[in-house]
Design a protein around this motif. Structure first.
Motif, PDB file in Angstrom:
ATOM      1  N   CYS A 165       0.842  -1.201   0.000  1.00  0.00           N
ATOM      2  CA  CYS A 165       0.000   0.000   0.000  1.00  0.00           C
ATOM      3  C   CYS A 165       0.879   1.254   0.000  1.00  0.00           C
ATOM      4  O   CYS A 165       1.795   1.373   0.814  1.00  0.00           O
ATOM      5  CB  CYS A 165      -0.905  -0.029   1.229  1.00  0.00           C
ATOM      6  N   CYS A 168      -0.079   3.299   3.643  1.00  0.00           N
ATOM      7  CA  CYS A 168       0.275   2.796   4.982  1.00  0.00           C
ATOM      8  C   CYS A 168       1.409   1.776   4.962  1.00  0.00           C
ATOM      9  O   CYS A 168       1.913   1.378   6.002  1.00  0.00           O
ATOM     10  CB  CYS A 168      -0.956   2.219   5.680  1.00  0.00           C
ATOM     11  N   CYS A 184      -4.394  -0.378   0.107  1.00  0.00           N
ATOM     12  CA  CYS A 184      -5.183  -1.404   0.776  1.00  0.00           C
ATOM     13  C   CYS A 184      -6.621  -0.896   0.905  1.00  0.00           C
ATOM     14  O   CYS A 184      -6.877   0.296   0.691  1.00  0.00           O
ATOM     15  CB  CYS A 184      -4.600  -1.720   2.152  1.00  0.00           C
ATOM     16  N   CYS A 187      -7.184   2.209   3.230  1.00  0.00           N
ATOM     17  CA  CYS A 187      -6.601   3.450   2.712  1.00  0.00           C
ATOM     18  C   CYS A 187      -7.330   3.903   1.455  1.00  0.00           C
ATOM     19  O   CYS A 187      -7.452   5.106   1.208  1.00  0.00           O
ATOM     20  CB  CYS A 187      -5.115   3.271   2.427  1.00  0.00           C
TER      21      CYS A 187
END
Ligand code: ZN
Length: 210
Positions: A165, A168, A184, A187
Motif C-alpha cells: 500500500c 500505509c 489497501c 486506505c
C-alpha cells in the motif's frame, strides 16, 4: 438420525463480496481447474469426458462403482462397535471420522491399484465430476481433499500478486488483473473520502467565483 439435522449447521452461503470501491458484487462461477495439478489431463487420458460406460476411463468407472457402494455408509451408517451416546456431538463426529477414514483408505487403495498416481486420479475425477456437473463429489473430497487443497493453494499463487500500500505500507494480495490497485482497502476508502471532500471544496470555490 433426525437429531443430526439439528446439530449440523446449514448456513446460507451468499455468493457476493464487496469490491475495493465498496460496491457489492456477485462472485463469478468458480473455475474447477484451480483444483487440478494438470488441467489438460482430459486431453492426455481418454475416457474422462464421455458418459458411455463402454469407453469410460477405468478410474471414473471404479469411482462410480465405489461411490454407489459407500454412499449409504457415508451418510446413514455408523460403526456399530462403538457404543457411544447418540446425543453427544463430539462423539458423533468421532464416529463419522472413523467411518470416513475406513472408506477413504479402501477407495484410495482400490483406485491406486489402477496404475495412476494420486495426483492423476484426483485430476481425472475432478475433470469428470465437475466437467459433467455430476453431483456425487463427496467421496472425491473425502479421499483426495488434501490434494485438491494443495493444488488450489499452488494455483492461487499464480492468480494473485502482492502489493504494498502506497499510503500505509501494508502488504496485501490482489488479483493479477487488478493492475491499478495501489492502496489497501482501508486506505482506498480514506483516499476516496478525501477526494470527495476536495471535490466538494473545489466546486464551492468555483461557484463562489462565478
Ligand atoms: Zn493502506
Amino acid at each position: 438420525m433426525n437429531k443430526l439435522y439439528d446439530i449440523i449447521p446449514n448456513p446460507k452461503i451468499t455468493c457476493k463480496y464487496i469490491d475495493e470501491y465498496g460496491k457489492q458484487k456477485r462472485l463469478s462461477k468458480p473455475d474447477y481447474r484451480v483444483l487440478m495439478s494438470n488441467p489438460d489431463i482430459a486431453n492426455n487420458i481418454t475416457g474422462i469426458s464421455n458418459d458411455d460406460s463402454n469407453n469410460m476411463n477405468s478410474v471414473v468407472l471404479k469411482y462410480r462403482e465405489l461411490a454407489k457402494k459407500y454412499r449409504m455408509r457415508l451418510h446413514y451408517d455408523e460403526p456399530e462397535d462403538l457404543n457411544l451416546d447418540r446425543n453427544n456431538i463430539g462423539k458423533t463426529q468421532i464416529r463419522k471420522d472413523l467411518a470416513y477414514n475406513r472408506v477413504k483408505n479402501v477407495v484410495r487403495q482400490e483406485l491406486s491399484d489402477l496404475g495412476y498416481s494420486e495426483y492423476e486420479i484426483a485430476d481425472i475425477l475432478i475433470s469428470y465430476l465437475y466437467g459433467s456437473n455430476n453431483k456425487n463429489k463427496d467421496l472425491l473430497w473425502i479421499c483426495y481433499g488434501n490434494i485438491l487443497y494443495e493444488n488450489l493453494k499452488k494455483n492461487k499463487k499464480s492468480y494473485i500478486r502482492e502489493v504494498q500500500c502506497i499510503d500505509c505500507g501494508k502488504w496485501f494480495e490482489v488479483r493479477l488483473i487488478d493492475t491499478k490497485v495501489c492502496r489497501c482497502q482501508e486506505c482506498q476508502k480514506e483516499y476516496r473520502r478525501k477526494c470527495d471532500r476536495e471535490r466538494k471544496r473545489m466546486s464551492k470555490f468555483h461557484s463562489a467565483l462565478i
